[in-house]
Design a protein around this motif. Structure first.
Motif, PDB file in Angstrom:
ATOM      1  N   GLU A  33     -11.153  22.282  -1.837  1.00 31.39           N
ATOM      2  CA  GLU A  33     -10.850  21.006  -1.183  1.00 31.39           C
ATOM      3  C   GLU A  33      -9.600  21.109  -0.316  1.00 31.39           C
ATOM      4  N   THR A  34      -9.694  20.526   0.882  1.00 30.42           N
ATOM      5  CA  THR A  34      -8.542  20.468   1.777  1.00 30.42           C
ATOM      6  C   THR A  34      -7.759  19.192   1.488  1.00 30.42           C
ATOM      7  N   ILE A  35      -6.521  19.348   1.056  1.00 28.28           N
ATOM      8  CA  ILE A  35      -5.653  18.194   0.764  1.00 28.28           C
ATOM      9  C   ILE A  35      -5.092  17.605   2.054  1.00 28.28           C
ATOM     10  N   LEU A  36      -4.640  18.494   2.951  1.00 31.00           N
ATOM     11  CA  LEU A  36      -4.002  18.060   4.189  1.00 31.00           C
ATOM     12  C   LEU A  36      -4.401  18.991   5.326  1.00 31.00           C
ATOM     13  N   SER A  37      -4.772  18.398   6.459  1.00 25.31           N
ATOM     14  CA  SER A  37      -5.103  19.171   7.643  1.00 25.31           C
ATOM     15  C   SER A  37      -4.239  18.690   8.814  1.00 25.31           C
ATOM     16  N   ILE A  38      -3.482  19.593   9.427  1.00 27.53           N
ATOM     17  CA  ILE A  38      -2.595  19.262  10.544  1.00 27.53           C
ATOM     18  C   ILE A  38      -3.092  19.998  11.778  1.00 27.53           C
ATOM     19  N   ASN A  39      -3.279  19.270  12.874  1.00 22.12           N
ATOM     20  CA  ASN A  39      -3.844  19.858  14.087  1.00 22.12           C
ATOM     21  C   ASN A  39      -3.033  19.490  15.325  1.00 22.12           C
ATOM     22  N   GLY A  40      -2.415  20.499  15.948  1.00 22.13           N
ATOM     23  CA  GLY A  40      -1.718  20.318  17.223  1.00 22.13           C
ATOM     24  C   GLY A  40      -0.636  19.262  17.192  1.00 22.13           C
ATOM     25  N   LEU A  86       7.327  17.271   7.752  1.00 18.13           N
ATOM     26  CA  LEU A  86       7.105  16.524   6.510  1.00 18.13           C
ATOM     27  C   LEU A  86       7.249  15.027   6.746  1.00 18.13           C
ATOM     28  N   GLY A  87       8.238  14.641   7.532  1.00 15.94           N
ATOM     29  CA  GLY A  87       8.443  13.224   7.829  1.00 15.94           C
ATOM     30  C   GLY A  87       7.243  12.596   8.521  1.00 15.94           C
ATOM     31  N   ILE A  88       6.611  13.361   9.413  1.00 11.65           N
ATOM     32  CA  ILE A  88       5.431  12.846  10.130  1.00 11.65           C
ATOM     33  C   ILE A  88       4.274  12.612   9.177  1.00 11.65           C
ATOM     34  N   ILE A  89       3.971  13.597   8.329  1.00 11.15           N
ATOM     35  CA  ILE A  89       2.804  13.453   7.446  1.00 11.15           C
ATOM     36  C   ILE A  89       3.025  12.403   6.363  1.00 11.15           C
ATOM     37  N   THR A  92       4.598  12.500  18.318  1.00  9.49           N
ATOM     38  CA  THR A  92       4.441  12.359  19.755  1.00  9.49           C
ATOM     39  C   THR A  92       3.009  12.680  20.184  1.00  9.49           C
ATOM     40  N   GLY A  93       2.392  13.619  19.453  1.00 12.58           N
ATOM     41  CA  GLY A  93       1.028  14.000  19.776  1.00 12.58           C
ATOM     42  C   GLY A  93       0.391  14.765  18.631  1.00 12.58           C
ATOM     43  N   GLY A  94      -0.912  15.028  18.755  1.00 10.18           N
ATOM     44  CA  GLY A  94      -1.638  15.724  17.708  1.00 10.18           C
ATOM     45  C   GLY A  94      -2.095  14.778  16.619  1.00 10.18           C
ATOM     46  N   ASN A  95      -2.640  15.327  15.540  1.00  4.56           N
ATOM     47  CA  ASN A  95      -3.131  14.487  14.454  1.00  4.56           C
ATOM     48  C   ASN A  95      -3.089  15.231  13.128  1.00  4.56           C
ATOM     49  N   TYR A  96      -3.224  14.484  12.062  1.00  7.72           N
ATOM     50  CA  TYR A  96      -3.315  15.051  10.719  1.00  7.72           C
ATOM     51  C   TYR A  96      -4.193  14.131   9.881  1.00  7.72           C
ATOM     52  N   SER A  97      -4.784  14.685   8.845  1.00  7.38           N
ATOM     53  CA  SER A  97      -5.637  13.874   7.973  1.00  7.38           C
ATOM     54  C   SER A  97      -5.468  14.333   6.530  1.00  7.38           C
ATOM     55  N   TRP A  98      -5.555  13.372   5.613  1.00  3.36           N
ATOM     56  CA  TRP A  98      -5.428  13.639   4.185  1.00  3.36           C
ATOM     57  C   TRP A  98      -6.808  13.676   3.530  1.00  3.36           C
ATOM     58  N   ASN A 129       3.119  21.838  18.719  1.00  2.00           N
ATOM     59  CA  ASN A 129       1.737  22.292  18.530  1.00  2.00           C
ATOM     60  C   ASN A 129       1.514  22.931  17.152  1.00  2.00           C
ATOM     61  N   VAL A 130       1.980  22.262  16.115  1.00  5.39           N
ATOM     62  CA  VAL A 130       1.896  22.788  14.751  1.00  5.39           C
ATOM     63  C   VAL A 130       0.521  22.490  14.144  1.00  5.39           C
ATOM     64  N   SER A 131      -0.097  23.528  13.582  1.00  7.81           N
ATOM     65  CA  SER A 131      -1.396  23.385  12.918  1.00  7.81           C
ATOM     66  C   SER A 131      -1.430  24.244  11.657  1.00  7.81           C
ATOM     67  N   PHE A 132      -1.835  23.661  10.545  1.00  9.73           N
ATOM     68  CA  PHE A 132      -2.117  24.424   9.329  1.00  9.73           C
ATOM     69  C   PHE A 132      -2.817  23.516   8.329  1.00  9.73           C
ATOM     70  N   GLU A 133      -3.389  24.124   7.288  1.00 13.08           N
ATOM     71  CA  GLU A 133      -4.092  23.354   6.259  1.00 13.08           C
ATOM     72  C   GLU A 133      -3.508  23.645   4.888  1.00 13.08           C
ATOM     73  N   ILE A 134      -3.541  22.623   4.022  1.00  8.14           N
ATOM     74  CA  ILE A 134      -3.109  22.756   2.636  1.00  8.14           C
ATOM     75  C   ILE A 134      -4.348  22.624   1.751  1.00  8.14           C
ATOM     76  N   GLN A 135      -4.650  23.688   1.017  1.00 11.65           N
ATOM     77  CA  GLN A 135      -5.808  23.683   0.122  1.00 11.65           C
ATOM     78  C   GLN A 135      -5.373  23.350  -1.303  1.00 11.65           C
ATOM     79  N   LYS A 136      -6.222  22.659  -2.012  1.00 17.89           N
ATOM     80  CA  LYS A 136      -5.936  22.214  -3.374  1.00 17.89           C
ATOM     81  C   LYS A 136      -5.612  23.397  -4.294  1.00 17.89           C
ATOM     82  N   GLY A 137      -4.592  23.202  -5.138  1.00 17.25           N
ATOM     83  CA  GLY A 137      -4.285  24.162  -6.190  1.00 17.25           C
ATOM     84  C   GLY A 137      -3.320  25.266  -5.824  1.00 17.25           C
ATOM     85  N   ASN A 138      -2.765  25.245  -4.604  1.00 15.31           N
ATOM     86  CA  ASN A 138      -1.833  26.295  -4.176  1.00 15.31           C
ATOM     87  C   ASN A 138      -0.417  25.753  -4.031  1.00 15.31           C
ATOM     88  N   VAL A 139       0.536  26.672  -3.920  1.00 18.38           N
ATOM     89  CA  VAL A 139       1.934  26.304  -3.669  1.00 18.38           C
ATOM     90  C   VAL A 139       2.295  26.823  -2.283  1.00 18.38           C
TER      91      VAL A 139
END
Length: 301
Positions: free
Chosen positions: A2-9, A47-50, A57-63, A22-32
């Motif tokens: 499961e993807t907990i958090l997805s950050i795109n651009g 961290l403040g944005i999410i 200013t731009g891009g998106n993220y989803s929980w 232009n920051v992008s990365f994903e956080i998968q369940k169960g990891n540090v």
């Protein structure tokens, strides 16, 4: 998984400063996960944005794979992004009772979380009597009260003495072992290497690497060699397809790799070509060496 958090651009500008670029990365369940970078690299802003305390200013993220709106998703998040802020004249237990009332969490959770952070014996002590490390541990207990699916920590050991740092790291490992996903920002290489399974390296708002900590610590590694004829040794090594760079230092030949090569295979290759080694050790690049290489290769703005 499961993807907990997805950050795109993701972008954030403060005037002419491009704090998150232009920051992008994903956080998968169960990891540090560790967001690693020097001060001013954009870790805290990301961290403040999410957490909806800084406007992007731009891009998106989803929980949670986009199943929940941000305000609903944040109910499943525990976070500490500022210094612990409790009432100094109230006890640890009383302060956590207030948090429970705000979050709608039963008081029965308090003793459970105080036990996790090792503060059960000090639950009736006033907050003002706590050391900095104890204050940070109480803040972690507070963030855990709602049994979050992910715990977010910004520089959790900043300003602590070695004993306090060790205690916080052990608590993070314990929380992770209980199944909580963790995302922490840190400028300490040692912290990320000892605590995290995955790392996002940032510098000047830009992501330089994202992946496992083990993957960053160059799995190919390098060899240290010595023989009676280092000149011939260097010449033979230069002809091997798995060898990238060769350096001579204090009578030892250091061999950096660009492909998989085991010690036995290298020893056999050299012996078959007339070289008997008096010294052979295989090592791995440290996280520090990889981090310095990553950050020094990025051009200045």
């Amino acid at each position: 998984m499961e993807t907990i958090l997805s950050i795109n651009g993701l972008h954030k500008k403060f005037g002419k400063i491009h704090a998150v670029n232009n920051v992008s990365f994903e956080i998968q369940k169960g990891n540090v996960y560790g967001i690693l970078g020097p001060n001013g690299s954009g870790k805290s802003t990301t961290l403040g944005i999410i957490l909806s305390v800084v406007n992007k200013t731009g891009g998106n993220y989803s929980w949670f794979n986009g199943r929940l709106e941000t305000h609903e998703a944040l109910k499943k998040v525990g976070a500490i992004i500022e210094r612990p802020n409790f009432y100094p004249y109230m006890t640890a237990y009383q302060n956590l009772k207030l948090v429970c009332e705000i979050k709608g969490v039963p008081f029965s959770k308090i003793d459970e979380k105080l036990e996790v952070v090792g503060l059960s014996e000090r639950k009736d002590s006033k907050f003002r009597t706590f050391s900095l490390g104890m204050k940070q541990r109480l803040a972690i207990a507070s963030a855990l009260l709602n049994d979050p699916e992910i715990l977010i920590l910004d520089e959790p050991t900043n300003g602590l003495d070695p004993q306090g740092i060790h205690k916080i790291r052990e608590i993070i490992k314990l929380i992770a072992a209980q199944g909580t996903t963790i995302l922490l920002a840190s400028h300490l290489l040692d912290e990320v290497e000892k605590v995290c399974s995955h790392v996002v390296v940032m510098r000047k708002g830009v992501v330089l690497y994202t992946g496992t900590v083990d993957g960053m610590i160059n799995s190919e590694g390098f060899f240290e060699l010595q023989s009676d004829d280092n000149a011939k040794l260097e010449n033979l090594l230069a002809q091997h397809p798995s060898v990238s760079t060769i350096k001579l230092n204090d009578g030892k030949v250091t061999v950096y790799l660009k492909g998989t090569l085991e010690a036995g295979e290298l020893n056999r290759y050299l012996f078959d070509n007339g070289i008997c080694l008096s010294y052979l050790v295989k090592r791995k690049n440290s996280l520090e060496e990889q981090f310095i290489q990553l950050t020094s290769n990025q051009p200045e703005n």
